[in-house]
Scaffold this motif. Sequence first.
Motif, PDB file in Angstrom:
ATOM      1  N   GLY A 133       0.809  -1.217   0.000  1.00 23.09           N
ATOM      2  CA  GLY A 133       0.000   0.000   0.000  1.00 23.09           C
ATOM      3  C   GLY A 133       0.839   1.262   0.000  1.00 23.09           C
ATOM      4  O   GLY A 133       0.552   2.208   0.725  1.00 23.09           O
ATOM      5  N   ARG A 134       1.876   1.292  -0.812  1.00 23.02           N
ATOM      6  CA  ARG A 134       2.737   2.461  -0.881  1.00 23.02           C
ATOM      7  C   ARG A 134       3.244   2.644  -2.294  1.00 23.02           C
ATOM      8  O   ARG A 134       3.118   1.773  -3.148  1.00 23.02           O
ATOM      9  N   ALA A 135       3.852   3.813  -2.519  1.00 21.34           N
ATOM     10  CA  ALA A 135       4.452   4.125  -3.819  1.00 21.34           C
ATOM     11  C   ALA A 135       5.744   4.890  -3.592  1.00 21.34           C
ATOM     12  O   ALA A 135       5.883   5.636  -2.619  1.00 21.34           O
ATOM     13  N   THR A 136       6.685   4.701  -4.498  1.00 18.72           N
ATOM     14  CA  THR A 136       7.937   5.458  -4.488  1.00 18.72           C
ATOM     15  C   THR A 136       7.910   6.413  -5.672  1.00 18.72           C
ATOM     16  O   THR A 136       7.837   5.978  -6.828  1.00 18.72           O
ATOM     17  N   VAL A 137       7.950   7.700  -5.374  1.00 15.53           N
ATOM     18  CA  VAL A 137       7.811   8.731  -6.399  1.00 15.53           C
ATOM     19  C   VAL A 137       9.152   9.431  -6.590  1.00 15.53           C
ATOM     20  O   VAL A 137       9.826   9.783  -5.612  1.00 15.53           O
ATOM     21  N   ARG A 138       9.511   9.626  -7.845  1.00 18.75           N
ATOM     22  CA  ARG A 138      10.723  10.377  -8.192  1.00 18.75           C
ATOM     23  C   ARG A 138      10.357  11.439  -9.223  1.00 18.75           C
ATOM     24  O   ARG A 138       9.691  11.142 -10.220  1.00 18.75           O
ATOM     25  N   LEU A 139      10.837  12.657  -8.993  1.00 23.34           N
ATOM     26  CA  LEU A 139      10.568  13.766  -9.910  1.00 23.34           C
ATOM     27  C   LEU A 139      11.874  14.317 -10.451  1.00 23.34           C
ATOM     28  O   LEU A 139      12.836  14.507  -9.703  1.00 23.34           O
ATOM     29  N   ALA A 140      11.878  14.582 -11.752  1.00 26.07           N
ATOM     30  CA  ALA A 140      13.009  15.251 -12.384  1.00 26.07           C
ATOM     31  C   ALA A 140      12.480  16.507 -13.072  1.00 26.07           C
ATOM     32  O   ALA A 140      12.215  16.519 -14.269  1.00 26.07           O
ATOM     33  N   GLY A 141      12.295  17.565 -12.250  1.00 24.54           N
ATOM     34  CA  GLY A 141      11.792  18.825 -12.779  1.00 24.54           C
ATOM     35  C   GLY A 141      10.353  18.788 -13.212  1.00 24.54           C
ATOM     36  O   GLY A 141       9.897  19.690 -13.934  1.00 24.54           O
ATOM     37  N   HIS A 142       9.603  17.782 -12.800  1.00 25.34           N
ATOM     38  CA  HIS A 142       8.226  17.578 -13.264  1.00 25.34           C
ATOM     39  C   HIS A 142       7.231  17.958 -12.168  1.00 25.34           C
ATOM     40  O   HIS A 142       7.547  17.836 -10.979  1.00 25.34           O
ATOM     41  N   PRO A 143       6.017  18.423 -12.559  1.00 26.80           N
ATOM     42  CA  PRO A 143       4.998  18.715 -11.531  1.00 26.80           C
ATOM     43  C   PRO A 143       4.662  17.460 -10.733  1.00 26.80           C
ATOM     44  O   PRO A 143       4.669  16.352 -11.272  1.00 26.80           O
ATOM     45  N   PRO A 144       4.339  17.615  -9.464  1.00 20.62           N
ATOM     46  CA  PRO A 144       4.095  16.442  -8.612  1.00 20.62           C
ATOM     47  C   PRO A 144       2.742  15.797  -8.917  1.00 20.62           C
ATOM     48  O   PRO A 144       1.784  16.467  -9.318  1.00 20.62           O
ATOM     49  N   PRO A 145       2.646  14.483  -8.737  1.00 19.16           N
ATOM     50  CA  PRO A 145       1.330  13.836  -8.839  1.00 19.16           C
ATOM     51  C   PRO A 145       0.389  14.371  -7.765  1.00 19.16           C
ATOM     52  O   PRO A 145       0.816  14.972  -6.773  1.00 19.16           O
ATOM     53  N   VAL A 146      -0.890  14.147  -8.004  1.00 15.56           N
ATOM     54  CA  VAL A 146      -1.914  14.572  -7.043  1.00 15.56           C
ATOM     55  C   VAL A 146      -2.630  13.330  -6.541  1.00 15.56           C
ATOM     56  O   VAL A 146      -3.055  12.480  -7.339  1.00 15.56           O
ATOM     57  N   LEU A 147      -2.760  13.219  -5.228  1.00 13.58           N
ATOM     58  CA  LEU A 147      -3.404  12.063  -4.595  1.00 13.58           C
ATOM     59  C   LEU A 147      -4.831  12.419  -4.206  1.00 13.58           C
ATOM     60  O   LEU A 147      -5.069  13.443  -3.561  1.00 13.58           O
ATOM     61  N   LEU A 148      -5.763  11.573  -4.610  1.00 14.76           N
ATOM     62  CA  LEU A 148      -7.155  11.699  -4.205  1.00 14.76           C
ATOM     63  C   LEU A 148      -7.454  10.528  -3.284  1.00 14.76           C
ATOM     64  O   LEU A 148      -7.444   9.354  -3.722  1.00 14.76           O
ATOM     65  N   ALA A 149      -7.719  10.795  -2.006  1.00 11.82           N
ATOM     66  CA  ALA A 149      -7.983   9.729  -1.041  1.00 11.82           C
ATOM     67  C   ALA A 149      -8.682  10.317   0.173  1.00 11.82           C
ATOM     68  O   ALA A 149      -8.380  11.443   0.588  1.00 11.82           O
ATOM     69  N   GLY A 150      -9.592   9.548   0.739  1.00  9.37           N
ATOM     70  CA  GLY A 150     -10.274   9.969   1.951  1.00  9.37           C
ATOM     71  C   GLY A 150     -11.041  11.271   1.805  1.00  9.37           C
ATOM     72  O   GLY A 150     -11.152  12.026   2.778  1.00  9.37           O
ATOM     73  N   GLY A 151     -11.514  11.580   0.596  1.00  9.99           N
ATOM     74  CA  GLY A 151     -12.242  12.820   0.368  1.00  9.99           C
ATOM     75  C   GLY A 151     -11.352  14.040   0.242  1.00  9.99           C
ATOM     76  O   GLY A 151     -11.858  15.160   0.143  1.00  9.99           O
ATOM     77  N   ARG A 152     -10.033  13.849   0.247  1.00  5.62           N
ATOM     78  CA  ARG A 152      -9.110  14.967   0.154  1.00  5.62           C
ATOM     79  C   ARG A 152      -8.331  14.912  -1.162  1.00  5.62           C
ATOM     80  O   ARG A 152      -8.159  13.850  -1.757  1.00  5.62           O
ATOM     81  N   VAL A 153      -7.828  16.064  -1.589  1.00  6.76           N
ATOM     82  CA  VAL A 153      -6.991  16.177  -2.794  1.00  6.76           C
ATOM     83  C   VAL A 153      -5.677  16.815  -2.356  1.00  6.76           C
ATOM     84  O   VAL A 153      -5.662  17.955  -1.888  1.00  6.76           O
ATOM     85  N   THR A 154      -4.555  16.080  -2.527  1.00  5.41           N
ATOM     86  CA  THR A 154      -3.277  16.543  -1.995  1.00  5.41           C
ATOM     87  C   THR A 154      -2.158  16.318  -3.007  1.00  5.41           C
ATOM     88  O   THR A 154      -1.975  15.189  -3.474  1.00  5.41           O
ATOM     89  N   PRO A 155      -1.412  17.360  -3.370  1.00  2.77           N
ATOM     90  CA  PRO A 155      -0.220  17.136  -4.193  1.00  2.77           C
ATOM     91  C   PRO A 155       0.805  16.312  -3.413  1.00  2.77           C
ATOM     92  O   PRO A 155       1.008  16.523  -2.211  1.00  2.77           O
ATOM     93  N   VAL A 156       1.450  15.390  -4.064  1.00  2.00           N
ATOM     94  CA  VAL A 156       2.471  14.568  -3.417  1.00  2.00           C
ATOM     95  C   VAL A 156       3.704  15.447  -3.163  1.00  2.00           C
ATOM     96  O   VAL A 156       4.267  16.022  -4.110  1.00  2.00           O
TER      97      VAL A 156
END
Length: 416
Positions: A292-315
């Motif tokens: 139940g997890r993810a490993t996120v890597r960004l190279a100058g890119h906009p962050p993913p957005v998480l939708l969970a539990g009724g909330r919207v949160t940029p990673v």
Amino acid sequence: MTRPTRGTGMTGPSVVSWPYPQGGLGGNPNLPPGERLRVLLVEDDEGDAFLVGELLAETNSGIDLLVATSLSEARRRIAGVDCVLLDLGLPDAQGLDGLRQVLEMSGSAAVCVLTGRTDEHLGIVAVAEGAQDYLVKGQVDGVLLTRALRYAVERKRADENARRLREVELRQAESARLERGLLPQPLMSTDQIAVHTFYRPGRHAALIGGDFYDVVQTRPDRVDLIIGDVCGHGVDEAALGVELRVAWRALILAGVPDDEVLPALEQVLMSERRLQEIFATVATARLDLAAGRATVRLAGHPPPVLLAGGRVTPVPAPGGLLLGVRPRRPVAFDLKFDTEDWSLLMYTDGLIEGRVGAGDERLDVPGLTRLLAEPASRAVPLPDLPAWLVGRAEQLNDGPFADDVAMLLVTRGGGR
């Protein structure tokens, strides 16, 4: 009426001319220049050539007539003419052989046969070979001859336009087939998650741009995702985007260690780009579905957005450096899913660079987060959410985006 005289020049017989004020080479001053036609009559009989000039002059034809007495002379004079009026009995070419030679050298000029032969079968064959019309001497008057020449020119232009259009359509169809083949097919078999994609290039009439994405499952509980953007909007950037996507897939399938994937991808970028100024932004995510997890890597890119539990949160993953600027490994960010119902939205910056209102304010990540938090967004089915986001962002932008837009929406359970 005095018959025309024929002179002798350095390259053979000269062009025959008549002192007609309304036809032949004399020209009609009442006709706009763009409506005049240049017709080359290939005729070795001086009397027949004279009669053709008479017929055209009598009808105010607006046709400038040039005369060549042989095929070799016609070859020298054919440049710039709109139509060739050809006799099938010439000193250096007879019948359909002469017609074929004229058709070969006529280029965009129309070709009409004017002959004394009343052979209907020959006329059918001549038209089948490519002539626009088949006329018989003695059976045409000035009006009919003028009309036949003008119609022949228009038919030739229509045929040329249709041919060019067909060639363009074929090239576009070939490009479309190629581009469709280059769009990724997610390599995934699990039913624990669903992947919804959106892709729209900014380049007019294209199917693929510099943005790219891919999905690869390597284990029953592990799925890798990538989304990226090569700077620029041309075919070179589109090709480079495809190369990066294919290289990334190969690296993942080869089991290259996580920290080495993006540095290797950067090497591909730096070796394949046509200019040193070309760079790319990339976001990757490795989903561990069992943990139940993810490993996120960004190279100058906009962050993913998480939708969970009724909330919207940029990673909140570190932004990292652009690929192709200064080699450096992106910092991994560990994202924990606290629920079995979530969605992870990955996107390119074409989605968030549109304006908001009349000023210079951009939608950006906070604006995207607000759109996803709108009550109207929650009513949209998840498969339709990427297209809905583009529609809403373009409303705020007062028009379509100029940049490519790509999105990956990965959902699990209820997705929100």
